[in-house]
Motif scaffolding. Structure first.
Motif, short mmCIF file in Angstrom:
data_model
loop_
_atom_site.label_atom_id
_atom_site.label_comp_id
_atom_site.label_asym_id
_atom_site.label_seq_id
_atom_site.Cartn_x
_atom_site.Cartn_y
_atom_site.Cartn_z
N ASP A 482 1.10 -1.39 -0.14
CA ASP A 482 0.01 -0.05 0.02
C ASP A 482 0.92 1.14 -0.11
OD1 ASP A 482 0.36 0.96 2.99
OD2 ASP A 482 -0.10 -1.26 3.16
N ASP A 483 0.34 2.54 -0.35
CA ASP A 483 1.08 3.53 -0.53
C ASP A 483 1.87 3.93 0.88
OD1 ASP A 483 0.05 3.81 -2.76
OD2 ASP A 483 -0.91 5.90 -2.71
N GLU A 484 1.30 3.52 1.98
CA GLU A 484 1.88 4.17 3.26
C GLU A 484 3.09 3.35 3.44
OE1 GLU A 484 2.96 6.35 6.24
OE2 GLU A 484 1.28 6.80 4.97
N THR A 485 3.30 2.06 3.35
CA THR A 485 4.14 0.90 3.40
C THR A 485 5.15 1.54 2.20
OG1 THR A 485 2.58 -0.50 4.24
CG2 THR A 485 4.86 -1.39 3.48
N LEU A 486 4.95 1.69 1.22
CA LEU A 486 5.74 2.17 0.09
C LEU A 486 6.36 3.34 0.31
CD1 LEU A 486 6.60 0.77 -2.49
CD2 LEU A 486 4.87 2.22 -3.91
N ARG A 487 5.98 4.26 0.78
CA ARG A 487 6.24 5.47 1.28
C ARG A 487 7.67 5.45 2.09
NH1 ARG A 487 4.23 10.61 0.83
NH2 ARG A 487 2.15 9.69 0.50
N ASN A 488 7.15 4.38 3.24
CA ASN A 488 8.30 4.14 4.23
C ASN A 488 9.67 3.58 3.80
OD1 ASN A 488 6.61 5.38 6.30
ND2 ASN A 488 5.78 3.36 6.72
N SER A 489 9.38 2.83 2.61
CA SER A 489 10.81 2.20 2.22
C SER A 489 11.23 2.72 0.95
CB SER A 489 10.24 0.68 2.11
OG SER A 489 9.18 0.65 1.07
N MET A 490 10.69 3.84 0.26
CA MET A 490 11.05 4.42 -1.00
C MET A 490 12.52 4.91 -1.20
SD MET A 490 8.92 8.05 -1.25
CE MET A 490 9.11 9.18 -0.13
N TYR A 491 12.96 5.32 -0.08
CA TYR A 491 14.36 5.63 -0.10
C TYR A 491 15.50 4.61 -0.31
CZ TYR A 491 13.00 10.49 1.26
OH TYR A 491 12.41 11.87 1.27
N ASP A 492 15.20 3.42 -0.10
CA ASP A 492 15.71 2.05 -0.50
C ASP A 492 16.18 1.85 -2.00
OD1 ASP A 492 16.02 1.72 2.28
OD2 ASP A 492 14.15 0.06 2.03
N ALA A 493 15.21 2.43 -2.64
CA ALA A 493 15.14 2.54 -4.12
C ALA A 493 16.04 3.71 -4.87
CB ALA A 493 13.87 2.31 -4.80
N VAL A 494 16.07 4.77 -4.03
CA VAL A 494 16.64 6.24 -4.47
C VAL A 494 18.08 6.37 -4.13
CG1 VAL A 494 16.35 8.75 -4.45
CG2 VAL A 494 14.39 7.32 -4.25
N GLU A 495 18.89 6.49 -5.17
CA GLU A 495 20.36 6.97 -5.06
C GLU A 495 20.67 8.24 -4.90
OE1 GLU A 495 24.35 6.07 -4.93
OE2 GLU A 495 22.88 4.53 -5.85
N ARG A 496 19.92 9.15 -5.59
CA ARG A 496 20.01 10.66 -5.21
C ARG A 496 18.98 11.48 -5.82
NH1 ARG A 496 25.39 12.97 -6.03
NH2 ARG A 496 24.16 14.85 -6.46
N VAL A 497 18.51 12.48 -5.60
CA VAL A 497 17.63 13.32 -6.11
C VAL A 497 18.29 14.81 -6.20
CG1 VAL A 497 15.36 14.65 -5.74
CG2 VAL A 497 15.54 12.31 -5.05
N ASP A 498 18.41 15.19 -7.69
CA ASP A 498 18.90 16.35 -7.84
C ASP A 498 17.83 17.39 -8.16
OD1 ASP A 498 21.68 15.56 -7.90
OD2 ASP A 498 21.39 14.81 -9.78
N VAL A 499 17.81 18.67 -7.47
CA VAL A 499 16.83 19.50 -7.44
C VAL A 499 17.27 20.59 -8.42
CG1 VAL A 499 15.57 21.20 -6.25
CG2 VAL A 499 16.19 18.72 -5.24
N ILE A 500 16.60 20.84 -9.36
CA ILE A 500 16.92 21.91 -10.39
C ILE A 500 16.30 23.23 -10.08
CG2 ILE A 500 16.77 22.49 -12.94
CD1 ILE A 500 16.50 19.30 -13.24
N ASP A 501 15.31 23.21 -9.79
CA ASP A 501 14.40 24.48 -9.30
C ASP A 501 13.30 24.16 -8.55
OD1 ASP A 501 12.36 23.93 -11.11
OD2 ASP A 501 13.56 25.14 -12.68
N SER A 502 12.51 25.18 -8.07
CA SER A 502 11.22 24.86 -7.44
C SER A 502 10.19 24.26 -8.10
CB SER A 502 10.65 26.39 -6.91
OG SER A 502 10.40 27.09 -8.12
N SER A 503 10.45 23.71 -9.21
CA SER A 503 9.36 23.08 -10.09
C SER A 503 10.06 21.72 -10.56
CB SER A 503 8.76 23.85 -11.33
OG SER A 503 8.48 25.02 -10.75
#
Length: 518
Positions: A482-503
């Protein structure tokens, strides 16, 4: 396939006379090593007819084997492109007794590589796979002991020098070494005023962050930029003054004219990391060089710094992988109704216009990451089913081809015996026997090469299977969450998030990004 020779040359810093910048022993210079090896090759008719490659590590210690050209040579050896390695003597190859012995007795014989050490009169071909004689083993042991003994003596001499006078182990920003006196620091007229201004600005009430902003606005080069050093292992694209760098300068007692040494030390010879030495064990020499600030100014600046109460180390899951897409720095966070992330470069550098646009709330970022992850999972489910059947068929074909080639190679000995018996009993002529042997040897060489290629393909296939299985496993596990369980573990699949601007953001996943193939 015609054999190829690797000429390996090495010269370490310990072999160089620092005053003349030439080899202490002329015979160890790169030119001398090359000349000796070329002469040896020229005097051997077999070797002189072979092609050769040169590998040279200039300025690298022989106590470890993590040397650029040495590793490049070994990679080619393992790939079967080099069959003979020649060195001036075994100390050039390496000074670690156990490692050198492992290459001579196990690795090279297994790979079918011939090792020649000219001055040691060692040629592995003369031993026919047997262990080299005691003289070679003893020389390796001597080279290893010499290196360790030299390290002990250098370390002991440095400690005596540090205790006796102001030995310069590290010349900080604001100073430079006096020409001809490498252990005497003198004020650098270009950077010393910057250091003094930092101290005076802090005493006047400016924060370290404000000082950093002023330096960046004035275009003052950072210490790394001024020294011409460029770190290739950092993702940061632009060097700027930060409050951390200002704090580092404010905490350096060398600016008061005293020399501080022995703040770190290696716990053992060839230690890869140093430990911090307790302050009571430091070697401190007052009035060792001209001061940039007085002791009173140093203490006054330190007193103006905000006292931060040490906090407990934050848990690993609290370290968010959010980075600025423009400067590469990790985003700083602030607390309020929601956790807010921003690029701190804009705080230190007023000219960083793009970095000023990097601002996101944690809840918004996580909502986008969650939706992106769900899309990835959907693609992975479809892609995994497509790959499964095709990969099974390919694996079966490769295994079958491996079996056929292995069988052919295994029967070569019996074919050789049968051909010899036919010749001995007169069923075939000598010319026919020789012709069969030539054809058989050529075919065996082709079969071995083909088997090697098939095994490489199969190895690559297994890696692809492992990755596909990982993706399939993630898809199967995640698709039912479910979304809540997936939200709690989603960072296990993320290497990095590059933020370009506010959008706009760009997510780098720990598994292959499948959007491109969707």
């Amino acid at each position: 396939m015609k054999k190829q020779i690797a000429m390996y040359l090495r010269l370490s810093q310990e072999d160089v006379d620092k005053k003349t910048n030439t080899a202490k022993d002329d015979s160890n210079s790169i030119v001398a090593q090359r000349h000796l090896i070329l002469n040896h090759i020229a005097q051997n008719p077999y070797l002189s007819g072979l092609s050769r490659m040169e590998f040279c590590d200039d300025g690298f210690s022989g106590t470890n084997f993590d040397r650029p050209d040495f590793q490049r040579m070994i990679d080619l050896v393992r790939a079967g492109q080099i069959q003979i390695v020649i060195v001036k003597d075994l100390s050039r190859f390496g000074r670690d007794y156990l490692e050198v012995g492992d290459y001579l007795e196990h690795i090279f014989p297994f790979l079918g590589v011939r090792m020649i050490s000219v001055n040691d009169h060692y040629d592995s071909e003369n031993y026919l796979g047997n262990t080299p004689g005691m003289d070679v083993a003893f020389k390796n042991l001597v080279y290893d002991y010499y290196s360790k003994d030299l390290s002990k003596k250098v370390k002991s001499a440095m400690h005596i020098k540090q205790k006796k006078d102001g030995y310069v182990s590290c010349c900080p920003y604001g100073y430079k070494t006096e020409p001809g006196k490498k252990h005497q620091m003198v004020i650098d007229p270009e950077t010393a005023p910057v250091v003094r201004k930092i101290f005076l600005d802090v005493i006047a009430g400016k924060s370290t962050s404000q000082v950093a902003r002023d330096l960046n606005a004035a275009g003052v080069l950072t210490p790394l930029e001024y020294s011409g050093v460029k770190r290739s292992n950092t993702p940061v694209k632009k060097a700027v003054w930060t409050h951390y760098k200002v704090l580092e300068i404010l905490g350096n007692r060398k600016y008061t004219g005293c020399m501080v040494n022995h703040t770190r030390e290696s716990r053992k010879i060839r230690d890869s990391a140093q430990r911090r030495v307790p302050e009571e064990e430091w070697y401190i020499h007052e009035n060792a060089h001209e001061a940039i600030v007085t002791k009173e100014e140093y203490d006054a600046a330190r007193a103006m710094l905000r006292k931060v109460t040490p906090s407990k180390r934050k848990p690993k899951e609290d370290a968010y992988p959010f980075y600025c897409a423009h400067c590469g720095r990790k985003l700083r966070r602030t607390f309020g109704n929601d956790l807010h992330f921003y690029c701190v470069t804009a705080y230190w550098d007023d000219s960083a216009e793009l970095c000023k646009q990097v601002r996101w709330d944690k809840s918004d970022l996580e909502e986008i990451i969650l939706e992106s992850l769900k899309a990835q999972i959907s693609i992975m489910e479809v892609d995994a089913r497509k790959k499964a059947q095709s990969s099974v068929n390919r694996g079966m074909q490769l295994r079958e081809r491996q079996h056929v080639l292995s069988q052919e190679l295994n029967t070569s000995d019996s074919d050789r015996v049968k051909s010899y018996l036919d010749y001995r009993e007169g069923r075939i002529t000598k010319e026919e026997f020789i012709a069969q042997r030539v054809r058989r040897d050529e075919r065996m060489a082709e079969a071995k090469e083909e088997l090697r290629q098939v095994e490489e393909e199969y190895s690559a296939y297994l890696k692809e299977q492992e990755q596909s299985e990982k993706e399939r496993s993630i898809a199967l596990r995640s698709g039912s969450l479910d979304d809540e369980t997936l939200r709690n573990s989603m960072y296990d699949a993320v290497e990095r998030v590059d933020v370009i601007d506010s959008s706009h953001i760009e997510i780098v996943w720990k598994f292959d990004d499948l959007f491109a193939s969707a």
